[in-house]
Design a protein around this motif. Structure first.
Motif, PDB file in Angstrom:
ATOM      1  N   UNK A  96       0.775  -1.129   0.172  1.00  0.00           N
ATOM      2  CA  UNK A  96      -0.015  -0.122   0.020  1.00  0.00           C
ATOM      3  C   UNK A  96       0.689   1.174   0.078  1.00  0.00           C
ATOM      4  N   UNK A  97       1.910   1.172   0.698  1.00  0.00           N
ATOM      5  CA  UNK A  97       2.851   2.485   0.714  1.00  0.00           C
ATOM      6  C   UNK A  97       3.562   2.725  -0.355  1.00  0.00           C
ATOM      7  N   UNK A  98       3.664   1.577  -1.401  1.00  0.00           N
ATOM      8  CA  UNK A  98       4.298   1.909  -2.734  1.00  0.00           C
ATOM      9  C   UNK A  98       3.487   2.849  -3.506  1.00  0.00           C
ATOM     10  N   UNK A  99       2.169   3.100  -2.914  1.00  0.00           N
ATOM     11  CA  UNK A  99       1.193   3.918  -3.801  1.00  0.00           C
ATOM     12  C   UNK A  99       0.723   5.273  -3.015  1.00  0.00           C
ATOM     13  N   UNK A 100       1.183   5.462  -1.780  1.00  0.00           N
ATOM     14  CA  UNK A 100       0.545   6.283  -0.839  1.00  0.00           C
ATOM     15  C   UNK A 100       1.745   6.564   0.255  1.00  0.00           C
ATOM     16  N   UNK A 101       1.862   7.707   0.775  1.00  0.00           N
ATOM     17  CA  UNK A 101       2.695   8.119   1.942  1.00  0.00           C
ATOM     18  C   UNK A 101       1.999   7.882   3.395  1.00  0.00           C
ATOM     19  N   UNK A 102       0.974   8.086   3.551  1.00  0.00           N
ATOM     20  CA  UNK A 102       0.081   7.572   4.831  1.00  0.00           C
ATOM     21  C   UNK A 102      -1.444   7.185   4.463  1.00  0.00           C
ATOM     22  N   UNK A 103      -1.932   6.474   5.495  1.00  0.00           N
ATOM     23  CA  UNK A 103      -3.405   5.975   5.290  1.00  0.00           C
ATOM     24  C   UNK A 103      -4.185   6.678   6.246  1.00  0.00           C
ATOM     25  N   UNK A 104      -5.197   6.997   5.777  1.00  0.00           N
ATOM     26  CA  UNK A 104      -6.148   7.371   6.750  1.00  0.00           C
ATOM     27  C   UNK A 104      -7.547   6.446   7.089  1.00  0.00           C
ATOM     28  N   UNK A 105      -8.016   6.286   8.317  1.00  0.00           N
ATOM     29  CA  UNK A 105      -8.893   5.396   8.702  1.00  0.00           C
ATOM     30  C   UNK A 105      -9.685   5.829  10.003  1.00  0.00           C
ATOM     31  N   UNK A 106     -10.644   5.417  10.440  1.00  0.00           N
ATOM     32  CA  UNK A 106     -11.510   5.828  11.558  1.00  0.00           C
ATOM     33  C   UNK A 106     -10.293   5.097  12.578  1.00  0.00           C
ATOM     34  N   UNK A 107     -10.568   5.668  13.848  1.00  0.00           N
ATOM     35  CA  UNK A 107      -9.626   5.234  14.908  1.00  0.00           C
ATOM     36  C   UNK A 107     -10.607   3.932  15.623  1.00  0.00           C
ATOM     37  N   UNK A 108     -11.539   4.312  15.936  1.00  0.00           N
ATOM     38  CA  UNK A 108     -12.563   3.296  16.634  1.00  0.00           C
ATOM     39  C   UNK A 108     -13.726   2.998  15.820  1.00  0.00           C
ATOM     40  N   UNK A 109     -14.546   1.861  15.910  1.00  0.00           N
ATOM     41  CA  UNK A 109     -15.863   1.716  15.252  1.00  0.00           C
ATOM     42  C   UNK A 109     -16.873   2.496  15.884  1.00  0.00           C
ATOM     43  N   UNK A 110     -16.638   3.175  17.146  1.00  0.00           N
ATOM     44  CA  UNK A 110     -17.857   3.840  17.638  1.00  0.00           C
ATOM     45  C   UNK A 110     -17.350   4.774  18.472  1.00  0.00           C
ATOM     46  N   UNK A 111     -18.221   5.653  19.200  1.00  0.00           N
ATOM     47  CA  UNK A 111     -17.744   6.471  20.114  1.00  0.00           C
ATOM     48  C   UNK A 111     -17.938   5.771  21.464  1.00  0.00           C
ATOM     49  N   UNK A 112     -17.571   6.399  22.502  1.00  0.00           N
ATOM     50  CA  UNK A 112     -17.395   5.647  23.990  1.00  0.00           C
ATOM     51  C   UNK A 112     -18.716   5.156  24.106  1.00  0.00           C
ATOM     52  N   UNK A 113     -18.452   4.120  24.848  1.00  0.00           N
ATOM     53  CA  UNK A 113     -19.631   3.229  25.341  1.00  0.00           C
ATOM     54  C   UNK A 113     -19.881   3.195  26.763  1.00  0.00           C
ATOM     55  N   UNK A 114     -20.919   2.897  27.219  1.00  0.00           N
ATOM     56  CA  UNK A 114     -20.994   2.967  28.681  1.00  0.00           C
ATOM     57  C   UNK A 114     -20.524   1.800  29.344  1.00  0.00           C
ATOM     58  N   UNK A 115     -19.960   2.108  30.372  1.00  0.00           N
ATOM     59  CA  UNK A 115     -19.523   1.066  31.515  1.00  0.00           C
ATOM     60  C   UNK A 115     -20.292  -0.044  31.668  1.00  0.00           C
ATOM     61  N   UNK A 116     -19.973  -1.053  31.470  1.00  0.00           N
ATOM     62  CA  UNK A 116     -20.712  -2.282  31.552  1.00  0.00           C
ATOM     63  C   UNK A 116     -21.341  -2.738  30.382  1.00  0.00           C
ATOM     64  N   UNK A 117     -21.400  -1.865  29.455  1.00  0.00           N
ATOM     65  CA  UNK A 117     -22.233  -2.175  28.173  1.00  0.00           C
ATOM     66  C   UNK A 117     -21.675  -3.283  27.289  1.00  0.00           C
ATOM     67  N   UNK A 118     -20.326  -3.665  27.435  1.00  0.00           N
ATOM     68  CA  UNK A 118     -19.645  -4.607  26.521  1.00  0.00           C
ATOM     69  C   UNK A 118     -18.883  -5.574  27.528  1.00  0.00           C
ATOM     70  N   UNK A 119     -18.715  -5.413  28.481  1.00  0.00           N
ATOM     71  CA  UNK A 119     -17.818  -6.277  29.359  1.00  0.00           C
ATOM     72  C   UNK A 119     -18.366  -7.644  29.630  1.00  0.00           C
ATOM     73  N   UNK A 120     -19.469  -7.908  29.692  1.00  0.00           N
ATOM     74  CA  UNK A 120     -20.027  -9.215  29.416  1.00  0.00           C
ATOM     75  C   UNK A 120     -19.830 -10.130  28.401  1.00  0.00           C
ATOM     76  N   UNK A 121     -19.308  -9.501  27.049  1.00  0.00           N
ATOM     77  CA  UNK A 121     -19.332 -10.170  25.943  1.00  0.00           C
ATOM     78  C   UNK A 121     -17.641  -9.712  25.413  1.00  0.00           C
ATOM     79  N   UNK A 122     -16.752 -10.674  25.618  1.00  0.00           N
ATOM     80  CA  UNK A 122     -15.145 -10.255  25.251  1.00  0.00           C
ATOM     81  C   UNK A 122     -15.060 -10.110  23.812  1.00  0.00           C
TER      82      UNK A 122
END
Length: 494
Positions: free
Chosen positions: A399-425
């Motif tokens: 990919x870097x043969x065609x470009x200098x840097x890549x742009x992407x999102x950092x995370x797939x969502x904004x912050x979630x509530x505590x406890x919202x995902x802790x039961x599902x690893x």
């Protein structure tokens, strides 16, 4: 006058040098801020005397007309993964409770040598294993942000560097150290509206940093903006003969080289990062980032990273495998916790100490790692994962043969509530879907805040660069920062 705690690293450094205020005034202001923010649970240990001593040294040096150190007068937070001489270091785990190192990690020593002071040790996911700071043995870190739509649920500050992200975002410190194994600087930075960079693997020494996965762990700075990250990274980085993976290279002058003019640069957009179910706000921000970089003079090209879909499974084989080996040293014999049931033998002590000292997520990863390294499964899992890792690294090279840097999102969502995902690893592990590939390849990558979602929560954009091209990453980050004009900050409730 602007409150001292509203100033970032560059502003504090320059103000102390100019005599606009003393380093001691800065340290006292931040010490008071830290002491008044217990509700965030960002600090495990407060070290106001360390901050004041460094500040007094900076003021004496200035009064004597000595050349100022790069971070003279700047107090910072230290993630509790870095060993600090005479100050408890636990990696947020009971198994290291009561452990006080007699030595200083190379990264922290570099910062003290540059004139920085320490406000305290920052909370984190236990042994850096987690994406929400809910695995700490000493309680959850709370994000200073709240949803603007009336939801008052406490939010995750990201992980594993959640104490660092929460403290910087809440103005408890102008900058903090973080570590990034699969996204633990970038994802929390995105969740809390700050900047953070993971440098090329080997730029910062790992000596004296409690190990999670040795072929992936890398220290980096977290701060309010791109310039502050560049200043702090210059102080942290450098060759260390005590770390066999340290790069024997001079540290570039990243701050002096900062430029948001991207004329002649090409930015790659990885088509595989458009994952199913991505929130519209993330998609919109990504497109906005493309427009901003085009406005900065860059040419936009689509690139392919075909092995991206295998990055998470490969990471969650390699990292636990290395963790199961690294964490074998915590056995109750030499330091930290020891559980010795009555009449117990050596094996019983090992079992009791580790069962009681490690948290559930750490145990989960140790067991996964031990399984994939065991006879009969090593080739089926670990060897295959390392082959996939090589393919992922090759994807980036092409990919870097065609470009200098890549742009992407950092995370797939904004912050979630505590406890919202802790039961599902698995749901929790998916937080790292955009950050893990560059970690596997050892590439420099940075998150900068780009905007807010409909609930008023920060969203981050990620820049990924070629090996050793931190300057290109910082420059693209600066171009986004200038155009995004992100000035939102959490309203104090704590």
């Amino acid at each position: 006058m602007t409150e001292l705690t509203d100033l970032g690293i560059a502003a504090i450094r320059d103000g102390v040098r100019a005599g606009d205020f003393s380093a001691r005034e800065v340290a006292e202001a931040f010490n008071a801020r830290v002491a008044g923010a217990k509700a965030l649970n960002a600090f495990l240990v407060e070290t106001p005397d360390h901050a004041l001593a460094a500040a007094d040294a900076a003021d004496r040096a200035r009064a004597a007309g000595e050349a100022p150190k790069p971070l003279a007068g700047v107090p910072i937070g230290m993630k509790d993964l870095f060993c600090t001489a005479g100050v408890p270091t636990t990696a947020a785990s009971h198994i290291l409770e009561g452990f006080t190192p007699t030595y200083e990690s190379t990264v922290s020593q570099n910062l003290w040598d540059a004139g920085a002071g320490m406000l305290g040790k920052l909370n984190m996911d236990q042994f850096a294993m987690g994406s929400s700071n809910e695995t700490s043995a000493f309680g959850n870190v709370i994000s200073p942000w709240r949803r603007s739509d009336g939801g008052n649920a406490p939010l995750a500050p990201g992980g594993s560097s959640g104490g660092s992200s929460s403290a910087v975002s809440a103005r408890l410190c102008p900058g903090a150290t973080g570590t990034d194994t699969g996204g633990s600087i970038r994802q929390p930075a995105a969740f809390t509206g700050i900047s953070g960079i993971k440098p090329t693997y080997g730029r910062c020494s790992r000596w004296g940093t409690i190990a999670f996965a040795s072929s992936l762990d890398q220290a980096g700075p977290m701060a309010r903006d791109v310039r502050d990250c560049a200043i702090m990274l210059e102080a942290m980085a450098g060759f260390d003969p005590k770390d066999a993976t340290s790069l024997q290279l001079d540290v570039p002058r990243w701050e002096a080289g900062l430029s948001s003019d991207l004329k002649g640069k090409r930015v790659g957009i990885p088509k595989e990062y458009r994952v199913d179910g991505m929130p519209a706000a993330i998609e919109t921000l990504w497109q906005q980032g493309v427009d901003w970089l085009r406005d900065a003079g860059a040419e936009i090209v689509e690139v392919s990273l075909p092995h991206t879909k295998y990055a998470l499974p490969a990471y969650y084989i390699i990292a636990p495998a290395e963790a199961s080996s690294n964490l074998a040293r915590y056995d109750g014999v030499r330091y930290g916790q020891r559980d010795l049931p009555e009449g117990a033998g050596l094996q019983d002590m090992y079992a009791a100490t580790r069962a009681d000292g490690f948290g559930a997520e750490v145990k989960r990863r140790i067991m996964i790692g031990t399984y994939v390294l065991s006879a009969g499964f090593y080739d089926a899992y670990y060897t295959q994962a390392q082959k996939v890792r090589a393919l992922i690294a090759r994807d980036f090279e092409q990919a870097f043969e065609r470009c200098d840097v890549l742009l992407a999102p950092t995370a797939p969502s904004a912050a979630f509530a505590l406890g919202e995902k802790s039961a599902d690893p698995i749901a929790m592990y998916l937080n790292d879907v955009f950050t893990v590939p560059s970690s596997l390849a050892g590439l420099p990558a940075m998150s900068v805040p780009g905007g807010l979602d409909a609930a008023g929560l920060p969203l981050g954009l990620q820049i990924i660069g070629r090996p050793l091209d931190e300057q290109g990453v910082l420059d693209a980050g600066l171009a986004i920062e200038e155009r995004a004009g992100f000035a939102a900050r959490p309203e104090a409730w704590w």
